[in-house]
Design a protein around this motif. Structure first.
Motif, PDB file in Angstrom:
ATOM      1  N   LEU A  24       0.790  -1.170  -0.065  1.00 41.96           N
ATOM      2  CA  LEU A  24      -0.013  -0.109   0.123  1.00 41.96           C
ATOM      3  C   LEU A  24       0.780   1.062   0.027  1.00 41.96           C
ATOM      4  O   LEU A  24       0.552   2.263  -0.703  1.00 41.96           O
ATOM      5  CB  LEU A  24      -0.913   0.032   1.231  1.00 41.96           C
ATOM      6  CG  LEU A  24      -2.035  -0.838   1.121  1.00 41.96           C
ATOM      7  CD1 LEU A  24      -2.791  -1.121   2.536  1.00 41.96           C
ATOM      8  CD2 LEU A  24      -3.097  -0.396   0.072  1.00 41.96           C
ATOM      9  N   SER A  29      -2.775   5.111  -5.398  1.00 45.96           N
ATOM     10  CA  SER A  29      -4.026   4.831  -4.759  1.00 45.96           C
ATOM     11  C   SER A  29      -4.855   3.964  -5.796  1.00 45.96           C
ATOM     12  O   SER A  29      -5.619   3.228  -5.694  1.00 45.96           O
ATOM     13  CB  SER A  29      -4.589   5.960  -4.198  1.00 45.96           C
ATOM     14  OG  SER A  29      -4.830   6.890  -5.455  1.00 45.96           O
ATOM     15  N   TYR A  43      -8.133  -6.952   2.217  1.00 47.19           N
ATOM     16  CA  TYR A  43      -8.490  -5.817   2.711  1.00 47.19           C
ATOM     17  C   TYR A  43      -8.857  -6.045   4.206  1.00 47.19           C
ATOM     18  O   TYR A  43      -8.253  -5.699   5.261  1.00 47.19           O
ATOM     19  CB  TYR A  43      -9.799  -4.933   2.307  1.00 47.19           C
ATOM     20  CG  TYR A  43     -10.096  -3.524   3.200  1.00 47.19           C
ATOM     21  CD1 TYR A  43      -9.427  -2.578   2.723  1.00 47.19           C
ATOM     22  CD2 TYR A  43     -11.020  -3.659   3.867  1.00 47.19           C
ATOM     23  CE1 TYR A  43      -9.992  -1.390   3.239  1.00 47.19           C
ATOM     24  CE2 TYR A  43     -11.691  -2.685   4.471  1.00 47.19           C
ATOM     25  CZ  TYR A  43     -10.919  -1.411   4.375  1.00 47.19           C
ATOM     26  OH  TYR A  43     -11.466  -0.386   4.888  1.00 47.19           O
ATOM     27  N   HIS A  47      -6.489  -4.974   7.681  1.00 47.25           N
ATOM     28  CA  HIS A  47      -6.976  -4.664   8.711  1.00 47.25           C
ATOM     29  C   HIS A  47      -7.144  -5.456   9.983  1.00 47.25           C
ATOM     30  O   HIS A  47      -6.969  -4.907  11.293  1.00 47.25           O
ATOM     31  CB  HIS A  47      -8.527  -3.936   8.594  1.00 47.25           C
ATOM     32  CG  HIS A  47      -8.371  -2.669   7.896  1.00 47.25           C
ATOM     33  ND1 HIS A  47      -8.087  -1.506   8.291  1.00 47.25           N
ATOM     34  CD2 HIS A  47      -8.669  -2.381   6.424  1.00 47.25           C
ATOM     35  CE1 HIS A  47      -8.110  -0.584   7.590  1.00 47.25           C
ATOM     36  NE2 HIS A  47      -8.324  -0.997   6.339  1.00 47.25           N
ATOM     37  N   GLY A  88      -9.509   7.054   4.068  1.00 48.13           N
ATOM     38  CA  GLY A  88      -8.985   6.005   4.429  1.00 48.13           C
ATOM     39  C   GLY A  88      -9.422   5.723   5.905  1.00 48.13           C
ATOM     40  O   GLY A  88      -8.495   5.509   6.919  1.00 48.13           O
ATOM     41  N   CYS A  89     -10.664   5.259   6.185  1.00 46.25           N
ATOM     42  CA  CYS A  89     -11.255   5.080   7.241  1.00 46.25           C
ATOM     43  C   CYS A  89     -11.143   3.954   7.913  1.00 46.25           C
ATOM     44  O   CYS A  89     -11.554   3.688   9.021  1.00 46.25           O
ATOM     45  CB  CYS A  89     -12.688   5.386   7.157  1.00 46.25           C
ATOM     46  SG  CYS A  89     -13.749   4.341   6.157  1.00 46.25           S
ATOM     47  N   ASP A 115     -12.821   4.353   2.046  1.00 45.79           N
ATOM     48  CA  ASP A 115     -11.638   3.373   1.855  1.00 45.79           C
ATOM     49  C   ASP A 115     -11.742   2.595   0.745  1.00 45.79           C
ATOM     50  O   ASP A 115     -12.649   2.707  -0.331  1.00 45.79           O
ATOM     51  CB  ASP A 115     -11.553   2.683   3.242  1.00 45.79           C
ATOM     52  CG  ASP A 115     -10.126   2.510   3.616  1.00 45.79           C
ATOM     53  OD1 ASP A 115      -9.213   2.199   2.662  1.00 45.79           O
ATOM     54  OD2 ASP A 115      -9.856   2.639   4.635  1.00 45.79           O
ATOM     55  N   LEU A 116     -10.654   1.752   0.399  1.00 46.11           N
ATOM     56  CA  LEU A 116     -10.731   0.858  -0.510  1.00 46.11           C
ATOM     57  C   LEU A 116     -11.749  -0.128  -0.677  1.00 46.11           C
ATOM     58  O   LEU A 116     -12.125  -0.448  -1.981  1.00 46.11           O
ATOM     59  CB  LEU A 116      -9.339   0.263  -0.845  1.00 46.11           C
ATOM     60  CG  LEU A 116      -8.100   1.175  -0.615  1.00 46.11           C
ATOM     61  CD1 LEU A 116      -6.770   0.246  -0.780  1.00 46.11           C
ATOM     62  CD2 LEU A 116      -7.957   2.040  -1.918  1.00 46.11           C
ATOM     63  N   MET A 128      -8.757   7.354  -3.004  1.00 48.48           N
ATOM     64  CA  MET A 128      -8.796   8.385  -2.062  1.00 48.48           C
ATOM     65  C   MET A 128      -8.637   9.879  -2.797  1.00 48.48           C
ATOM     66  O   MET A 128      -8.601  10.687  -2.181  1.00 48.48           O
ATOM     67  CB  MET A 128      -7.814   8.298  -0.729  1.00 48.48           C
ATOM     68  CG  MET A 128      -8.542   8.280   0.647  1.00 48.48           C
ATOM     69  SD  MET A 128     -10.084   6.956   0.385  1.00 48.48           S
ATOM     70  CE  MET A 128      -9.274   5.520   0.381  1.00 48.48           C
ATOM     71  N   PHE A 143      -7.337  12.482   7.869  1.00 47.83           N
ATOM     72  CA  PHE A 143      -6.395  11.271   7.512  1.00 47.83           C
ATOM     73  C   PHE A 143      -5.677  10.861   8.833  1.00 47.83           C
ATOM     74  O   PHE A 143      -4.918  11.635   9.226  1.00 47.83           O
ATOM     75  CB  PHE A 143      -5.230  12.058   6.403  1.00 47.83           C
ATOM     76  CG  PHE A 143      -5.551  12.175   5.105  1.00 47.83           C
ATOM     77  CD1 PHE A 143      -5.868  11.158   4.039  1.00 47.83           C
ATOM     78  CD2 PHE A 143      -5.776  13.523   4.905  1.00 47.83           C
ATOM     79  CE1 PHE A 143      -6.330  11.697   2.654  1.00 47.83           C
ATOM     80  CE2 PHE A 143      -6.164  13.961   3.539  1.00 47.83           C
ATOM     81  CZ  PHE A 143      -6.647  13.050   2.516  1.00 47.83           C
ATOM     82  N   SER A 146      -3.589   7.097   7.225  1.00 48.26           N
ATOM     83  CA  SER A 146      -4.084   6.777   6.090  1.00 48.26           C
ATOM     84  C   SER A 146      -3.284   7.401   4.789  1.00 48.26           C
ATOM     85  O   SER A 146      -3.814   7.295   3.772  1.00 48.26           O
ATOM     86  CB  SER A 146      -5.594   6.930   6.174  1.00 48.26           C
ATOM     87  OG  SER A 146      -5.662   8.302   6.188  1.00 48.26           O
ATOM     88  N   PHE A 155      -4.297  13.143  -2.677  1.00 45.12           N
ATOM     89  CA  PHE A 155      -5.110  13.051  -1.542  1.00 45.12           C
ATOM     90  C   PHE A 155      -5.276  14.306  -0.824  1.00 45.12           C
ATOM     91  O   PHE A 155      -6.436  14.981  -0.564  1.00 45.12           O
ATOM     92  CB  PHE A 155      -4.536  12.040  -0.336  1.00 45.12           C
ATOM     93  CG  PHE A 155      -4.374  10.639  -0.963  1.00 45.12           C
ATOM     94  CD1 PHE A 155      -4.290  10.217  -2.107  1.00 45.12           C
ATOM     95  CD2 PHE A 155      -3.713   9.739   0.133  1.00 45.12           C
ATOM     96  CE1 PHE A 155      -4.283   8.776  -2.632  1.00 45.12           C
ATOM     97  CE2 PHE A 155      -3.475   8.363  -0.467  1.00 45.12           C
ATOM     98  CZ  PHE A 155      -3.563   8.112  -1.877  1.00 45.12           C
TER      99      PHE A 155
END
Length: 239
Positions: A24, A29, A43, A47, A88-89, A115-116, A128, A143, A146, A155
């Motif tokens: 990433l 992006s 994803y 996370h 980028g939450c 987010d993605l 983003m 941000f 992120s 961004f």
């Protein structure tokens, strides 16, 4: 699972997280959006590892930002909601916490989480650098850990586009991205770039040993289109 199996599973999960994390940081992006859109399970894997990392910190920067915004509204009700864009939450923890806030029976916040991958119904999946918001509609752009990818300037320009002229930009980032063994203050270089992208830094908070917080306003200058920059990737230690 046995204790040994759990240990191996944790190692595999951590290894996968580090690979995705570095990917990433080192791609655009647009590339990341295409990759994760095609493979949303990546994803989830990312996370899961990220949450494990943050759990080891003494404090989560999301909690600091939430508290700052709650203090901003105080106890007085207003008919005008504070419009927030979370770039980028992740799993939308900021929105989850803020939408629970009640001032005299009404929530003072409206949160747009990007987010993605749309990990829940609070999240809009997008790149983003191109979020589905009109110009000058946002009061606070955020941000939080992120600013990843090789086109970070895109961004920031997008945050500038969506923010009202009186809006604020809040950035939380890992301190190691702006610190070097030589003692050079790379955070100053970053703030200088943000100035060229239309933002003035009005507050820098380095009180936390893990991350730095920046509070910025529009400086009245249009973001320079030719500016490109990236910050050092945050490489997590192998365990």
């Amino acid at each position: 699972m046995s204790a040994l199996q759990n240990k191996f599973k944790a190692r595999l999960s951590g290894s996968r997280f580090r690979i995705l994390n570095e990917e990433l940081y080192t791609t655009t992006s647009q590339t990341a959006f295409q990759r994760f859109s095609s493979n949303p399970e990546l994803y989830d894997q990312y996370h899961e590892g990220f949450r494990h990392q943050v759990e080891q910190w003494p404090i989560n920067p999301i909690d600091v930002i939430v508290q700052t915004l709650r203090n901003q509204v105080g106890s007085k009700r207003s008919d005008n909601k504070i419009i927030i864009a979370d770039f980028g939450c992740g799993d939308a923890q900021l929105a989850t916490q803020l939408l629970k806030v009640s001032v005299m029976g009404s929530c003072p916040f409206e949160v747009h989480s990007f987010d993605l991958v749309a990990s829940c119904n609070l999240v809009t999946a997008c790149d983003m650098s191109n979020v589905p918001l009109n110009a000058k509609v946002v009061d606070v752009a955020i941000f939080c850990l992120s600013l990843m990818g090789t086109n970070l300037a895109d961004f920031v320009r997008e945050a500038h586009r969506t923010l009202k002229d009186t809006g604020r930009l809040k950035i939380a980032e890992v301190r190691s991205r702006f610190e070097s063994r030589s003692g050079k203050d790379e955070l100053k270089d970053f703030i200088d770039v943000l100035d060229k992208l239309g933002f003035e830094c009005i507050k820098t908070d380095r009180s936390n040993k893990m991350f730095v917080l920046l509070d910025l306003t529009k400086n009245g200058k249009p973001p320079r289109k030719e500016i490109e920059f990236t910050a050092k990737p945050c490489i997590y230690k192998r365990r």
